[in-house]
Motif scaffolding. Sequence first.
Motif, PDB file in Angstrom:
ATOM      1  N   THR A 269      -1.481 -37.583 -14.607  1.00 30.99           N
ATOM      2  CA  THR A 269      -2.672 -37.794 -15.752  1.00 30.99           C
ATOM      3  C   THR A 269      -4.032 -37.032 -15.145  1.00 30.99           C
ATOM      4  N   GLY A 274      -9.430 -39.513 -21.007  1.00 29.18           N
ATOM      5  CA  GLY A 274      -9.192 -40.740 -21.119  1.00 29.18           C
ATOM      6  C   GLY A 274      -8.169 -41.065 -19.652  1.00 29.18           C
ATOM      7  N   ARG A 276      -8.452 -41.801 -16.728  1.00 25.52           N
ATOM      8  CA  ARG A 276      -8.998 -42.744 -15.703  1.00 25.52           C
ATOM      9  C   ARG A 276      -8.857 -44.093 -16.167  1.00 25.52           C
ATOM     10  N   GLU A 277      -8.987 -44.494 -17.535  1.00 21.70           N
ATOM     11  CA  GLU A 277      -8.945 -45.734 -18.079  1.00 21.70           C
ATOM     12  C   GLU A 277      -7.187 -45.705 -18.106  1.00 21.70           C
ATOM     13  N   PHE A 278      -6.630 -44.800 -18.293  1.00 19.26           N
ATOM     14  CA  PHE A 278      -5.164 -45.119 -18.319  1.00 19.26           C
ATOM     15  C   PHE A 278      -4.531 -45.488 -17.126  1.00 19.26           C
ATOM     16  N   ARG A 279      -5.071 -44.712 -16.047  1.00 18.53           N
ATOM     17  CA  ARG A 279      -4.788 -45.162 -14.655  1.00 18.53           C
ATOM     18  C   ARG A 279      -4.905 -46.582 -14.272  1.00 18.53           C
ATOM     19  N   GLU A 280      -6.182 -47.097 -14.627  1.00 18.37           N
ATOM     20  CA  GLU A 280      -6.535 -48.507 -14.555  1.00 18.37           C
ATOM     21  C   GLU A 280      -5.696 -49.393 -15.144  1.00 18.37           C
ATOM     22  N   ARG A 281      -5.325 -48.778 -16.504  1.00 20.76           N
ATOM     23  CA  ARG A 281      -4.397 -49.934 -17.263  1.00 20.76           C
ATOM     24  C   ARG A 281      -2.884 -49.882 -16.631  1.00 20.76           C
ATOM     25  N   LYS A 284      -1.729 -52.153 -13.827  1.00 21.49           N
ATOM     26  CA  LYS A 284      -1.534 -53.564 -14.262  1.00 21.49           C
ATOM     27  C   LYS A 284      -0.308 -53.656 -14.791  1.00 21.49           C
ATOM     28  N   PHE A 298      -0.026 -42.639 -24.277  1.00 25.76           N
ATOM     29  CA  PHE A 298      -1.011 -41.748 -23.716  1.00 25.76           C
ATOM     30  C   PHE A 298      -0.885 -40.282 -23.969  1.00 25.76           C
ATOM     31  N   ALA A 317     -11.240 -35.457 -17.480  1.00 28.93           N
ATOM     32  CA  ALA A 317     -11.664 -36.729 -17.717  1.00 28.93           C
ATOM     33  C   ALA A 317     -12.764 -37.038 -16.559  1.00 28.93           C
TER      34      ALA A 317
END
Length: 317
Positions: A269, A274, A276-281, A284, A298, A317
């Motif tokens: 990715t 987007g 960075r936000e995807f990787r954080e999500r 989890k 995504f 990103a």
Amino acid sequence: MERFSYPGIVGLAPMAGISNKAFRTVCRLWGAQFSFSEMISAESVLLDLDVVDEMLPFEEENSAVQLYGSDPKKLALAAKKVQHRASWIDLNAACPVKKVIKKNAGAALLKDLERLRDIVVAMKNACEKPITVKIRIGFEKNELEKIMDVLVSAGVDGVEVHGRTAVQMYSGKAQWNLNLERWNVPTAISGDLYTVEDIRRALEISKASAALVARGALRKPWIFHEFFHTKAPTVEQIRDMFLFHARLLKEREGEKSFYKLRQFVAGYTHGFFGGREFRERFMKLEGFDAIESAIREFFNRFLMSVGENTVRDRTNA
Ligand SMILES: Cc1cc2nc3c(=O)[nH]c(=O)nc-3n(C[C@H](O)[C@H](O)[C@H](O)COP(=O)(O)O)c2cc1C
């Protein structure tokens, strides 16, 4: 035995904890011409540990098994035992990790060239498949010449050279200017191969017969595709390969192995809007179902918003 040659010019390097069956398969589909298992200790082979079977190549062409250890007899027996699962056997004389060095294995063999020679001779005598060795250019300083002379006189079939010393670990720039064609044996260059241009230049400068991509494949698994097709894959191809990677991992290692995909999400990715936000999500998420729908969502959202189906066109990103 026919003279050995690496089965192509660009392969996937051995990486403990990374180059498992699923990742090897993905890289091979992107175009890597050959691959190595993660390093496997000769002792665990001889003890028949379950983990060994999982690590050995399974129905894979042009895939080497990499062994590590320090005892010529054990390494020879282990090589003999696993050779039916390998296109050839590779000895690790490159690993600088303390735990391995303490056992006089990995790069410690570069400090004991007599032992290194004995190991290669014993493995050659015990094994019908070719024996290659992965080295660094020296332990504390560049002693490539001495090391290569020993390996060649022991009858090695090929040598992969990571252009750093062991004490350098992964710091500093890897050396490519090694004139590897001096020795009449196939060689592969490793170290700092992150782009297609790096691979081309390393092959040219080192005069090696092949190149091994390591962290570059983790950062961008389709680097092999770019090398052979001189263009990036489409966003759809990347999405589908990520989904395929997830499915392979689930099939091979079971539902609980979903977390192992986390180490690859940055590669798939990076550079996408987007991302960075995807990787954080992603970190989890639990379970393959959640992972699969997140991947689809995504990439599909990206495709709809950008409208251009090429990686080159993606927004950083
Ligand atoms: C996470 C990781 C695991 C590695 N494991 C192995 C291994 O099991 N055997 C080996 O010979 N080299 C191993 N290496 C070294 C790589 O094969 C390669 O030689 C090194 O990373 C230099 O290439 P690079 O700078 O392009 O990453 C490993 C490297 C990394 C980053």
